[in-house]
Design a protein around this motif. Structure first.
Motif, PDB file in Angstrom:
ATOM      1  N   ILE A 106       0.547  -0.776   0.127  1.00  0.00           N
ATOM      2  CA  ILE A 106      -0.069   0.001   0.235  1.00  0.00           C
ATOM      3  C   ILE A 106       1.073   1.340  -0.115  1.00  0.00           C
ATOM      4  N   LEU A 107       1.719   0.725   0.902  1.00  0.00           N
ATOM      5  CA  LEU A 107       2.690   2.186   0.741  1.00  0.00           C
ATOM      6  C   LEU A 107       3.341   2.451  -0.410  1.00  0.00           C
ATOM      7  N   GLU A 108       4.092   1.356  -1.112  1.00  0.00           N
ATOM      8  CA  GLU A 108       4.370   1.220  -2.348  1.00  0.00           C
ATOM      9  C   GLU A 108       4.228   2.116  -3.667  1.00  0.00           C
ATOM     10  N   LYS A 109       1.997   2.264  -3.531  1.00  0.00           N
ATOM     11  CA  LYS A 109       1.614   2.753  -3.861  1.00  0.00           C
ATOM     12  C   LYS A 109       0.956   4.295  -4.243  1.00  0.00           C
ATOM     13  N   ILE A 110       0.991   4.111  -2.823  1.00  0.00           N
ATOM     14  CA  ILE A 110       1.007   5.744  -1.799  1.00  0.00           C
ATOM     15  C   ILE A 110       2.495   6.819  -2.708  1.00  0.00           C
ATOM     16  N   VAL A 151      -3.942   9.756   5.280  1.00  0.00           N
ATOM     17  CA  VAL A 151      -3.886   8.933   5.952  1.00  0.00           C
ATOM     18  C   VAL A 151      -5.600   8.192   6.085  1.00  0.00           C
ATOM     19  N   ILE A 152      -6.314   8.679   5.569  1.00  0.00           N
ATOM     20  CA  ILE A 152      -7.694   8.550   4.516  1.00  0.00           C
ATOM     21  C   ILE A 152      -7.356   6.995   3.670  1.00  0.00           C
ATOM     22  N   ALA A 230     -14.655  18.812  11.053  1.00  0.00           N
ATOM     23  CA  ALA A 230     -14.965  17.930  10.807  1.00  0.00           C
ATOM     24  C   ALA A 230     -13.385  17.142  10.446  1.00  0.00           C
ATOM     25  N   LEU A 231     -12.447  18.110  10.030  1.00  0.00           N
ATOM     26  CA  LEU A 231     -10.788  17.282   9.506  1.00  0.00           C
ATOM     27  C   LEU A 231     -10.708  16.376  10.335  1.00  0.00           C
ATOM     28  N   LEU A 232     -10.816  17.042  11.858  1.00  0.00           N
ATOM     29  CA  LEU A 232     -10.242  16.213  13.141  1.00  0.00           C
ATOM     30  C   LEU A 232     -11.096  15.470  13.105  1.00  0.00           C
ATOM     31  N   ALA A 233     -11.872  15.210  12.836  1.00  0.00           N
ATOM     32  CA  ALA A 233     -13.236  14.197  13.070  1.00  0.00           C
ATOM     33  C   ALA A 233     -12.637  13.159  12.011  1.00  0.00           C
ATOM     34  N   TRP A 234     -12.639  13.387  11.185  1.00  0.00           N
ATOM     35  CA  TRP A 234     -12.286  12.051  10.013  1.00  0.00           C
ATOM     36  C   TRP A 234     -10.431  11.722   9.949  1.00  0.00           C
ATOM     37  N   VAL A 240      -8.614   5.139  12.980  1.00  0.00           N
ATOM     38  CA  VAL A 240      -9.273   3.763  13.795  1.00  0.00           C
ATOM     39  C   VAL A 240      -8.783   2.949  12.549  1.00  0.00           C
ATOM     40  N   ILE A 241      -9.192   2.665  11.597  1.00  0.00           N
ATOM     41  CA  ILE A 241      -9.792   2.283  10.060  1.00  0.00           C
ATOM     42  C   ILE A 241      -8.557   1.736  10.180  1.00  0.00           C
ATOM     43  N   SER A 242      -7.181   2.826  10.208  1.00  0.00           N
ATOM     44  CA  SER A 242      -6.526   2.397   9.516  1.00  0.00           C
ATOM     45  C   SER A 242      -5.236   0.891  10.455  1.00  0.00           C
ATOM     46  N   VAL A 243      -6.078   1.245  11.655  1.00  0.00           N
ATOM     47  CA  VAL A 243      -5.515   0.700  12.746  1.00  0.00           C
ATOM     48  C   VAL A 243      -6.278  -0.707  12.952  1.00  0.00           C
TER      49      VAL A 243
END
Length: 260
Positions: A106-110, A151-152, A230-234, A240-243
């Motif tokens: 994934i990091l490679e694609k990023i 991050v998203i 909203a930015l902080l919430a996301w 959380v989703i990454s973890v």
């Protein structure tokens, strides 16, 4: 999560080398070579500008810059997420022979699409100069907003990588979902101006990509503050989703080899 950061450090050189190799392979047989990294989004911008200005009579100020900002963000997100659905299968020759943490792919694609996005944003800066977009200190807020985009994108990609191994038709589903996401993320129109009231607020704040695109335009073009809450919430949601995604990959990555 300590294992995650140790793996990033351990495989950092591989990630960089692999990203560079993929970038070079893309332009190896092309006459225009790396110029396509600029021409591809530039021609898309021209097409959407033509449709919006001449067909739909859009009066959005600095419209080519407006479109370019949204298009660059969307292409980075959609291409990384889509490529990660089948990334384990595409790396079958490596995965079956040596151990590499799957999130490294994934990091490679990023790295690959992030580099292309940076090249495209260099063209965005040029367009801002040509169209004489007023400069302001709020432009520096683009950096944390772009960090949220990464991050998203990483968070969604971890989920896609895992389920992409087991669900054969996931790529087709994701392609359709991304097509829908393209039109509801305000790439070539302003959600704030077109959809007033609750519907507009929901489309922006409940869609992280629409929020990121909207706020990048606010800080780069309109000299306005972004939607910080909203930015902080996301950002929290993305972490959380990454973890969850990383732990899921670590838990099941031994079974990936058996499935592919």
């Amino acid at each position: 999560m300590s294992r995650f950061f140790k793996d990033i450090k351990k495989f950092f050189n591989y990630t960089v080398f692999s990203s560079k190799a993929e970038l070079k392979s893309e332009v190896a047989g092309s006459f225009l070579s790396w110029l396509w990294w600029i021409l591809d989004p530039f021609f898309f911008m021209l097409v959407y500008s033509f449709i919006a200005i001449l067909v739909f009579k859009s009066g959005e100020p600095y419209f080519p810059v407006f479109v370019f900002i949204g298009l660059n963000c969307w292409q980075f997100f959609s291409k990384v997420v889509k490529s990660c659905v089948k990334v384990v299968q595409s790396k079958k020759m490596i995965v079956t022979k040596v151990y590499i943490p799957k999130h490294i792919f994934i990091l490679e694609k990023i790295g690959v699409y992030g580099f292309k996005m940076l090249v495209s944003y260099a063209l965005t800066v040029l367009l801002m100069i040509i169209y004489q977009v007023p400069l302001s200190w709020r432009m520096f807020w683009a950096l944390p907003i772009m960090a949220l985009l990464v991050v998203i994108t990483f968070a969604c990609s971890t989920i896609m990588l895992h389920f992409g191994v087991f669900v054969e038709d996931l790529l087709n589903v994701i392609t359709i979902v991304l097509q829908l996401g393209f039109y509801i993320s305000g790439i070539f129109y302003s959600i704030e101006n077109k959809l007033d009231g609750i519907l507009g607020e929901l489309l922006i704040k409940c869609n992280p990509i629409a929020l990121i695109i909207c706020d990048l335009r606010r800080v780069l073009i309109y000299n306005q503050d972004p939607h910080w809450v909203a930015l902080l919430a996301w950002f929290v949601v993305g972490i959380v989703i990454s973890v969850i995604g990383i732990r899921t990959i670590y838990k099941h990555e031994n079974s990936y080899v058996k499935v592919i």
